[in-house]
Design a protein around this motif. Sequence first.
Motif, PDB file in Angstrom:
ATOM      1  N   PRO A 483     -19.006 -21.363 -39.688  1.00 21.55           N
ATOM      2  CA  PRO A 483     -19.723 -22.479 -40.315  1.00 21.55           C
ATOM      3  C   PRO A 483     -19.061 -22.863 -41.631  1.00 21.55           C
ATOM      4  CG  PRO A 483     -21.248 -20.761 -39.600  1.00 21.55           C
ATOM      5  CD  PRO A 483     -19.882 -20.198 -39.455  1.00 21.55           C
ATOM      6  N   ALA A 484     -18.943 -24.165 -41.880  1.00 21.72           N
ATOM      7  CA  ALA A 484     -18.178 -24.604 -43.048  1.00 21.72           C
ATOM      8  C   ALA A 484     -18.775 -25.859 -43.646  1.00 21.72           C
ATOM      9  CB  ALA A 484     -16.716 -24.857 -42.662  1.00 21.72           C
ATOM     10  N   SER A 485     -18.520 -26.016 -44.949  1.00 24.09           N
ATOM     11  CA  SER A 485     -18.972 -27.207 -45.673  1.00 24.09           C
ATOM     12  C   SER A 485     -17.960 -27.516 -46.761  1.00 24.09           C
ATOM     13  CB  SER A 485     -20.364 -26.981 -46.279  1.00 24.09           C
ATOM     14  OG  SER A 485     -20.334 -25.888 -47.200  1.00 24.09           O
ATOM     15  N   LYS A 486     -18.111 -28.678 -47.359  1.00 22.25           N
ATOM     16  CA  LYS A 486     -17.188 -29.117 -48.407  1.00 22.25           C
ATOM     17  C   LYS A 486     -17.962 -29.330 -49.693  1.00 22.25           C
ATOM     18  CE  LYS A 486     -13.791 -31.767 -47.357  1.00 22.25           C
ATOM     19  NZ  LYS A 486     -12.912 -32.890 -46.944  1.00 22.25           N
ATOM     20  N   ALA A 487     -17.342 -28.945 -50.821  1.00 20.51           N
ATOM     21  CA  ALA A 487     -17.958 -29.146 -52.138  1.00 20.51           C
ATOM     22  C   ALA A 487     -16.970 -29.864 -53.038  1.00 20.51           C
ATOM     23  CB  ALA A 487     -18.348 -27.802 -52.752  1.00 20.51           C
ATOM     24  N   THR A 488     -17.440 -30.923 -53.682  1.00 16.24           N
ATOM     25  CA  THR A 488     -16.616 -31.638 -54.664  1.00 16.24           C
ATOM     26  C   THR A 488     -17.212 -31.556 -56.061  1.00 16.24           C
ATOM     27  OG1 THR A 488     -17.764 -33.730 -54.224  1.00 16.24           O
ATOM     28  CG2 THR A 488     -15.805 -33.251 -52.904  1.00 16.24           C
ATOM     29  N   THR A 489     -18.460 -31.057 -56.169  1.00 22.10           N
ATOM     30  CA  THR A 489     -19.108 -30.905 -57.468  1.00 22.10           C
ATOM     31  C   THR A 489     -19.581 -29.465 -57.637  1.00 22.10           C
ATOM     32  OG1 THR A 489     -21.350 -31.405 -56.668  1.00 22.10           O
ATOM     33  CG2 THR A 489     -19.950 -33.284 -57.316  1.00 22.10           C
ATOM     34  N   ALA A 490     -19.845 -29.106 -58.877  1.00 22.62           N
ATOM     35  CA  ALA A 490     -20.348 -27.764 -59.156  1.00 22.62           C
ATOM     36  C   ALA A 490     -21.691 -27.541 -58.484  1.00 22.62           C
ATOM     37  CB  ALA A 490     -20.446 -27.555 -60.665  1.00 22.62           C
ATOM     38  N   GLU A 491     -22.509 -28.562 -58.452  1.00 22.39           N
ATOM     39  CA  GLU A 491     -23.830 -28.446 -57.814  1.00 22.39           C
ATOM     40  C   GLU A 491     -23.681 -28.171 -56.316  1.00 22.39           C
ATOM     41  OE1 GLU A 491     -24.438 -31.412 -61.265  1.00 22.39           O
ATOM     42  OE2 GLU A 491     -22.862 -30.881 -59.825  1.00 22.39           O
ATOM     43  N   GLU A 492     -22.744 -28.875 -55.667  1.00 23.48           N
ATOM     44  CA  GLU A 492     -22.543 -28.663 -54.226  1.00 23.48           C
ATOM     45  C   GLU A 492     -22.000 -27.267 -53.945  1.00 23.48           C
ATOM     46  OE1 GLU A 492     -21.571 -33.329 -53.001  1.00 23.48           O
ATOM     47  OE2 GLU A 492     -19.936 -31.882 -53.303  1.00 23.48           O
ATOM     48  N   LEU A 493     -21.103 -26.794 -54.784  1.00 21.14           N
ATOM     49  CA  LEU A 493     -20.565 -25.452 -54.590  1.00 21.14           C
ATOM     50  C   LEU A 493     -21.659 -24.407 -54.762  1.00 21.14           C
ATOM     51  CD1 LEU A 493     -18.261 -23.468 -54.124  1.00 21.14           C
ATOM     52  CD2 LEU A 493     -17.671 -23.654 -56.558  1.00 21.14           C
ATOM     53  N   ALA A 494     -22.493 -24.554 -55.771  1.00 17.64           N
ATOM     54  CA  ALA A 494     -23.583 -23.601 -56.001  1.00 17.64           C
ATOM     55  C   ALA A 494     -24.563 -23.594 -54.833  1.00 17.64           C
ATOM     56  CB  ALA A 494     -24.313 -23.941 -57.300  1.00 17.64           C
ATOM     57  N   GLU A 495     -24.919 -24.760 -54.346  1.00 12.25           N
ATOM     58  CA  GLU A 495     -25.854 -24.837 -53.223  1.00 12.25           C
ATOM     59  C   GLU A 495     -25.269 -24.187 -51.972  1.00 12.25           C
ATOM     60  OE1 GLU A 495     -28.237 -28.244 -50.577  1.00 12.25           O
ATOM     61  OE2 GLU A 495     -27.011 -28.829 -52.304  1.00 12.25           O
ATOM     62  N   ALA A 496     -23.985 -24.446 -51.707  1.00  9.03           N
ATOM     63  CA  ALA A 496     -23.346 -23.870 -50.525  1.00  9.03           C
ATOM     64  C   ALA A 496     -23.200 -22.358 -50.654  1.00  9.03           C
ATOM     65  CB  ALA A 496     -21.982 -24.524 -50.315  1.00  9.03           C
ATOM     66  N   LEU A 497     -22.877 -21.868 -51.856  1.00 11.63           N
ATOM     67  CA  LEU A 497     -22.759 -20.425 -52.059  1.00 11.63           C
ATOM     68  C   LEU A 497     -24.091 -19.724 -51.864  1.00 11.63           C
ATOM     69  CD1 LEU A 497     -20.379 -19.852 -55.116  1.00 11.63           C
ATOM     70  CD2 LEU A 497     -20.100 -18.939 -52.818  1.00 11.63           C
TER      71      LEU A 497
END
Length: 518
Positions: A483-497
């Motif tokens: 399963p994979a996702s993409k993050a371009t902002t700090a908020e997106e990276l935190a949510e995905a982590l």
Amino acid sequence: MNGAQALIRTLVDSGVDVCFSNPGTSEMHFVAALDSVPEMHGVLALFEGVATGAADGYARMADKPAGVLLHLGPGLGNGLANLHNARRAATPVVNIVGDHALDHKRYDAPLESDIDAIASAVSNWQRRSEKTTDVGRDAADAVAAACSPPGGVATLILPADVSWSEGGQAADPVRPQERTPVAEEAVIDAVNALTSGERTVILLGGAATREPALVAASRISAASGAIVLAETFPARITRGAGVPTFDRLGYLAEQVAYQLEGVQHLILAGARSPVSFFAYPGKASDLVPDGCAVHTLAGASEDAAGALERLAEVIGKDAEPVLAAAHRPELPTGPLTAQNWPDVIGALLPENAIVADEANTSGVLIPSATAGSPKHDVLTLTGGAIGYGLPVATGAALACPDRPVLCLQADGSAMYTISALWTHARENLNITTVLLNNSAYAILRLELQRVGAQAGGPRAKDLLDLSRPDLDFVSIAQGMGVPASKATTAEELAEALKAAFAEPGPHLIEAIVPAMIP
């Protein structure tokens, strides 16, 4: 039993119960024998460099050897880079390389090669089994050799007919050698340096980067004022809250020159004397400052941790270690940058994590961002051969299934061994990969400038660029079952982590980060 059954039975009895493999025809009797010795866990990798890197990662975390099974000389060649890393990290790996049947070798078949010569480049020990009756003994000797100090790769070459023939016998385990206690003279020499009143650095390497040795080194530093550094790429180093935190020796020669400026005594505790990673026009290769005396407290085969504890009792008997306080960065906001994505990691790193770090240029701020995170172990690129991060994470997760594994992986080096993701999915490993995509070999952009080459031409720039077409790591991961996702902002990276850490099994987050080296 046949030779292959005797080999596997001996490996298991000697403590080697996982074997990473990409087999071929000459190894089929080994494959078949796995059913007769169910205690051996065979793990399939789609590329030999994944198998060898996974064996390295497993052994670094399990503190016991892993096996790896390769197909003839070409298979060994494909796995060579991560065997090099394992050798430089002194990781115990039992490397089994299948060969043509003894009578077949004289025909110079298409896959015939000089396996002995190829293996010698990365092996601390090697042997060719030429009698089925000897295979068990040879396997036991290989395990003992891999585990004997300083540790490293033990290669056993197994001809196909020796494997398939009957008459094999399992052998009893062979006791490995133990680390040699350091001589009293070495301790006294270090005491004299530390009490000289002159600027002194202690450089830690090997087993001296585990917690007990770090605590002893911190006590010595507190009592003497000595500076403590870890080697640039430690095989495994414990960090985080409640553990002494030390800077690592710089990667660039200019960084090392700054760290060692004015140092008059350099004490080596399990580490090599520092040298430049590469030669540069007009610059020195030996990074020890002029006039600095080098003292070897403990060599590669000696008990560096025990030596530091002995030294601490002399120098810092009443000194308390300085331990890192629990502290996490605030979660950043806005577009991802090379400066803010490490803070997301530091803010969310789970308890007791294992970090396989091949973030390369994108990860220079990771050590400071995670210094106060919960205690964790970090595995680094000890031998310098890239393409190690995803495979090493594979092995670490199999060695420690109860611990979360975080793989910090640069985009260029990821492509060397990207098929490791398939093994992550197949084995349902608890690995979260943060894939730092800056669309460049950024470190080579820097090196192009540092070696004095003319760096302005479009063809040179193009050769270090990873666009045209852009790599889509989300699609690559999903195609391999992760399963994979993409993050371009700090908020997106935190949510995905947060989501990945909360759910067992493998995950990949492609983090789009600008290159630090334009």
